[in-house]
Write an enzyme that holds these catalytic residues in place. Structure first.
Site, PDB file in Angstrom:
ATOM      1  N   ASP A  13       0.790  -1.246   0.000  1.00 21.00           N
ATOM      2  CA  ASP A  13       0.000   0.000   0.000  1.00 21.00           C
ATOM      3  C   ASP A  13       0.821   1.296   0.000  1.00 21.00           C
ATOM      4  O   ASP A  13       0.472   2.237   0.747  1.00 21.00           O
ATOM      5  CB  ASP A  13      -0.964   0.008   1.201  1.00 21.00           C
ATOM      6  CG  ASP A  13      -1.999  -1.102   1.167  1.00 21.00           C
ATOM      7  OD1 ASP A  13      -1.989  -1.898   0.218  1.00 21.00           O
ATOM      8  OD2 ASP A  13      -2.821  -1.181   2.106  1.00 21.00           O
ATOM      9  N   LYS A 111      -6.969  -5.096  -3.063  1.00 18.73           N
ATOM     10  CA  LYS A 111      -7.727  -5.606  -1.911  1.00 18.73           C
ATOM     11  C   LYS A 111      -8.644  -4.524  -1.389  1.00 18.73           C
ATOM     12  O   LYS A 111      -8.408  -3.337  -1.623  1.00 18.73           O
ATOM     13  CB  LYS A 111      -6.760  -6.067  -0.820  1.00 18.73           C
ATOM     14  CG  LYS A 111      -5.866  -4.945  -0.315  1.00 18.73           C
ATOM     15  CD  LYS A 111      -4.909  -5.448   0.738  1.00 18.73           C
ATOM     16  CE  LYS A 111      -4.048  -4.332   1.267  1.00 18.73           C
ATOM     17  NZ  LYS A 111      -4.789  -3.268   1.966  1.00 18.73           N
ATOM     18  N   CYS A 156      -2.071  -2.714   7.689  1.00 18.46           N
ATOM     19  CA  CYS A 156      -1.935  -3.653   6.569  1.00 18.46           C
ATOM     20  C   CYS A 156      -0.651  -4.471   6.629  1.00 18.46           C
ATOM     21  O   CYS A 156      -0.645  -5.646   6.263  1.00 18.46           O
ATOM     22  CB  CYS A 156      -2.082  -2.909   5.253  1.00 18.46           C
ATOM     23  SG  CYS A 156      -3.783  -2.321   5.045  1.00 18.46           S
TER      24      CYS A 156
HETATM   25  C1  VGL Z   1      -4.725   0.698   5.663  1.00 14.00           C
HETATM   26  C2  VGL Z   1      -6.370   1.536   6.998  1.00 14.00           C
HETATM   27  C3  VGL Z   1      -7.294   1.409   5.987  1.00 14.00           C
HETATM   28  C4  VGL Z   1      -3.274   0.313   5.512  1.00 14.00           C
HETATM   29  C5  VGL Z   1      -5.638   0.543   4.635  1.00 14.00           C
HETATM   30  O1  VGL Z   1      -2.788   0.235   4.363  1.00 14.00           O
HETATM   31  O2  VGL Z   1      -2.617   0.090   6.559  1.00 14.00           O
HETATM   32  N1  VGL Z   1      -5.093   1.172   6.841  1.00 14.00           N
HETATM   33  N2  VGL Z   1      -6.906   0.908   4.806  1.00 14.00           N
END
Ligand code: VGL
Ligand code: ZN
Length: 208
Positions: A13, A111, A156
């Protein structure tokens, strides 16, 4: 420590919304970009994840009238933290950080695209049973060890590390290649949980 043919770098991410100026900016999130770029040269195999939500996703505070970001609600599968709208499909916030240079990356796993289920982990969604398919992919490719970098350490990255262990992979967390959101002690908790699960922790400079 020298990565080999059965090792994969999993980049979690590293997207605009988790970096400076983004909707859910992780403190100092941009700092992972040069670390990840440098590490990428050390790995023969690289996989990325991309948080990829439809508008109005159930993890967004905006989908729950009267609730604010960082509140917790009960969804069908249990407790869910609510977030500001982030990483909405096809928006600039969902794009990878423009400084990320991973031309040899072999797979991008999206995802969080099911409207009613969030997905922190690269392996299983937050209902803990819907698979993304990544464990099957990594297994079929013959990978044995997963090196983790990205955002955020306590969400994540942590969930991905724990699921990778559960699916039988060795896991190495590259500490300076990650940054945390740190909601109410969540970073310390995450580091504890990962250590208990047998996740090894190294600095990027230990990887040659
Ligand atoms: C994430 C909160 C919501 C992350 C993704 O990548 O850690 N955290 N969506
Ligand atoms: Zn998300």
């Amino acid at each position: 420590m020298r990565p080999g043919e059965s090792d994969v770098l999993l980049v979690v991410d590293v997207q605009n919304d988790f970096c400076a100026g983004g909707a859910l900016a992780v403190p100092d999130g941009d700092a992972v970009v040069p670390v990840v770029n440098r590490l990428a040269g050390r790995f023969a195999h690289i996989v990325l994840t991309q948080d990829w939500h439809p508008p109005g996703h159930q993890s967004f505070a905006g989908a729950h009238p009267g609730r604010k970001p960082f509140d917790t609600v009960e969804l069908a599968y249990g407790a869910q933290t609510l977030w500001p709208d982030h990483c909405v499909q096809e928006t600039p916030g969902a794009a990878f950080h423009p400084g990320l240079r991973l031309p040899r990356a072999e797979l991008i796993v999206r995802k969080g695209f099911r409207p009613a289920i969030d997905s922190y982990s690269a392996f299983y969604e937050n209902d803990r049973r819907t698979p993304t398919g990544l464990a099957g992919y990594l297994g079929e490719r013959g990978f044995k060890r997963v090196f983790l970098v990205g955002l955020a350490t306590d969400f994540c990255v942590q969930y991905s590390a724990l699921d990778a262990r559960r699916r039988g992979f060795a896991v190495v967390l590259i500490e300076d290649g990650c940054r945390a959101i740190d909601l109410a002690g969540s970073l310390a908790e995450a580091l504890c949980a990962m250590a208990a699960a047998g996740v090894e922790r190294v600095a990027s400079e230990a990887i040659s």
